[in-house]
Write a protein that holds these residues in place. Structure first.
Motif, PDB file in Angstrom:
ATOM      1  N   GLY A   1       0.788  -1.223   0.000  1.00  0.00           N
ATOM      2  CA  GLY A   1       0.000   0.000   0.000  1.00  0.00           C
ATOM      3  C   GLY A   1       0.821   1.274   0.000  1.00  0.00           C
ATOM      4  O   GLY A   1       0.268   2.373   0.088  1.00  0.00           O
ATOM      5  N   CYS A   2       2.148   1.143  -0.087  1.00  0.00           N
ATOM      6  CA  CYS A   2       3.002   2.331  -0.154  1.00  0.00           C
ATOM      7  C   CYS A   2       2.693   3.132  -1.416  1.00  0.00           C
ATOM      8  O   CYS A   2       2.357   2.575  -2.461  1.00  0.00           O
ATOM      9  N   LEU A   3       2.843   4.428  -1.323  1.00  0.00           N
ATOM     10  CA  LEU A   3       2.811   5.276  -2.503  1.00  0.00           C
ATOM     11  C   LEU A   3       4.210   5.385  -3.071  1.00  0.00           C
ATOM     12  O   LEU A   3       5.196   5.444  -2.333  1.00  0.00           O
ATOM     13  N   ASP A   4       4.315   5.400  -4.398  1.00  0.00           N
ATOM     14  CA  ASP A   4       5.578   5.726  -5.050  1.00  0.00           C
ATOM     15  C   ASP A   4       5.319   6.866  -6.026  1.00  0.00           C
ATOM     16  O   ASP A   4       4.216   7.404  -6.103  1.00  0.00           O
ATOM     17  N   SER A   5       6.338   7.258  -6.763  1.00  0.00           N
ATOM     18  CA  SER A   5       6.208   8.437  -7.622  1.00  0.00           C
ATOM     19  C   SER A   5       5.150   8.241  -8.699  1.00  0.00           C
ATOM     20  O   SER A   5       4.365   9.145  -8.993  1.00  0.00           O
ATOM     21  N   GLN A   6       5.093   7.042  -9.285  1.00  0.00           N
ATOM     22  CA  GLN A   6       4.109   6.788 -10.340  1.00  0.00           C
ATOM     23  C   GLN A   6       2.690   6.791  -9.795  1.00  0.00           C
ATOM     24  O   GLN A   6       1.776   7.355 -10.404  1.00  0.00           O
ATOM     25  N   ALA A   7       2.489   6.174  -8.639  1.00  0.00           N
ATOM     26  CA  ALA A   7       1.159   6.121  -8.040  1.00  0.00           C
ATOM     27  C   ALA A   7       0.687   7.519  -7.641  1.00  0.00           C
ATOM     28  O   ALA A   7      -0.490   7.858  -7.795  1.00  0.00           O
ATOM     29  N   ALA A   8       1.602   8.334  -7.128  1.00  0.00           N
ATOM     30  CA  ALA A   8       1.238   9.693  -6.730  1.00  0.00           C
ATOM     31  C   ALA A   8       0.771  10.502  -7.935  1.00  0.00           C
ATOM     32  O   ALA A   8      -0.229  11.225  -7.869  1.00  0.00           O
ATOM     33  N   GLU A   9       1.489  10.370  -9.040  1.00  0.00           N
ATOM     34  CA  GLU A   9       1.115  11.118 -10.240  1.00  0.00           C
ATOM     35  C   GLU A   9      -0.201  10.600 -10.818  1.00  0.00           C
ATOM     36  O   GLU A   9      -1.043  11.376 -11.286  1.00  0.00           O
ATOM     37  N   LYS A  10      -0.399   9.279 -10.782  1.00  0.00           N
ATOM     38  CA  LYS A  10      -1.646   8.680 -11.260  1.00  0.00           C
ATOM     39  C   LYS A  10      -2.833   9.205 -10.465  1.00  0.00           C
ATOM     40  O   LYS A  10      -3.861   9.613 -11.027  1.00  0.00           O
ATOM     41  N   ALA A  11      -2.712   9.208  -9.146  1.00  0.00           N
ATOM     42  CA  ALA A  11      -3.806   9.674  -8.296  1.00  0.00           C
ATOM     43  C   ALA A  11      -4.056  11.166  -8.487  1.00  0.00           C
ATOM     44  O   ALA A  11      -5.205  11.611  -8.550  1.00  0.00           O
ATOM     45  N   ALA A  12      -2.988  11.945  -8.598  1.00  0.00           N
ATOM     46  CA  ALA A  12      -3.136  13.391  -8.773  1.00  0.00           C
ATOM     47  C   ALA A  12      -3.874  13.710 -10.068  1.00  0.00           C
ATOM     48  O   ALA A  12      -4.760  14.581 -10.103  1.00  0.00           O
TER      49      ALA A  12
END
Length: 259
Positions: free
Chosen positions: A190-201
């Motif tokens: 469930g950690c956020l990484d750079s790709q997941a952060a950009e996807k969610a944003a």
């Protein structure tokens, strides 16, 4: 350039959905990416800026439209495609599904079905009491939680094969369209990484543009630590996520499921 200008003018004002059904290259490949949702056809659809002959001349490596930008590439590696479809007709059906959640423009409300949703607690709802393990060492699929909360258990997930440690999708609660953002404990705990952060944003800003409230399911120990993450711009992309949440003026509901 006139197409790009019109797409820019319409951005955030009317929903834009692009369907890539054939080989699309060069500057023509930029236009679909301006859209809020990109659907790519798996057989015959490709999207790439450089042409194969230029890639081969400059790099010396063999290239094809598929190797540069097939539906699979953009669904899993680049994250450019929100959906893939087996055929053109399947792509059209997907577009119809997406449109059913979206308003006509940024000043309108999303369409709401006439059907009523039962508010009675049922056996499926009660499964939420035991679905999440007590121990942080044990995992669970956040999809199972989401499906027990949204109407009919239906989640139209966007970018489902990209940055899978975060889930983004459209659903309904009591008939009203909502955007779902959720950590996925089965991927990177469930950690956020750079790709997941950009996807969610990216998804949050789309929801905010079109008056779609955001429901977030949280179970995350934080951002994924690592040199590759720092070099990959986790600060910049993490800031994009924080900014998207702070800027959004739609209703936001956060459900903390564990951590």
């Amino acid at each position: 350039s006139s197409d790009l200008s019109r797409a820019t003018t319409a951005s955030g004002l009317i929903p834009q959905i692009a369907v890539v059904a054939g080989h699309t290259k060069g500057l023509h490949a930029l236009a679909p990416v301006f859209a809020d949702v990109v659907v790519m056809v798996e057989e015959g659809g490709s999207l790439h800026l450089a042409t194969p002959d230029v890639v081969e001349t400059v790099t010396g490596a063999a290239a094809t439209p598929e190797s540069l930008g097939s539906a699979a590439v953009h669904a899993t590696t680049s994250g450019t495609a929100h959906f893939t479809a087996a055929t053109d007709l399947d792509a059209v059906a997907l577009v119809k599904d997406v449109v059913s959640y979206l308003p006509a423009n940024n000043r309108a409300e999303a369409p709401r079905p006439e059907t009523e949703t039962s508010l009675e607690v049922n056996a499926t709802d009660l499964e939420l009491d035991s679905l999440i393990p007590d121990s942080d060492a044990h995992t669970y699929d956040m999809h199972d939680v989401i499906r027990r909360v949204v109407d009919g258990g239906v989640l139209l997930e966007l970018q489902s094969a990209y940055a899978t440690n975060v889930i983004t999708g459209l659903a309904r609660v009591e008939g009203r369209a909502v955007g779902v953002v959720a950590n996925q404990p089965t991927d990177l705990a469930g950690c956020l990484d750079s790709q997941a952060a950009e996807k969610a944003a990216r998804f949050i800003r789309t929801c905010d543009s079109f008056n779609i409230p955001i429901v977030e399911f949280v179970d995350s120990p934080g951002f994924l630590p690592g040199e590759d993450q720092e070099h990959g711009g986790v600060l910049r992309r993490g800031a994009k996520l924080a900014y998207a949440y702070a800027e959004a003026t739609v209703g936001k509901v956060t459900v903390i499921t564990r951590r």
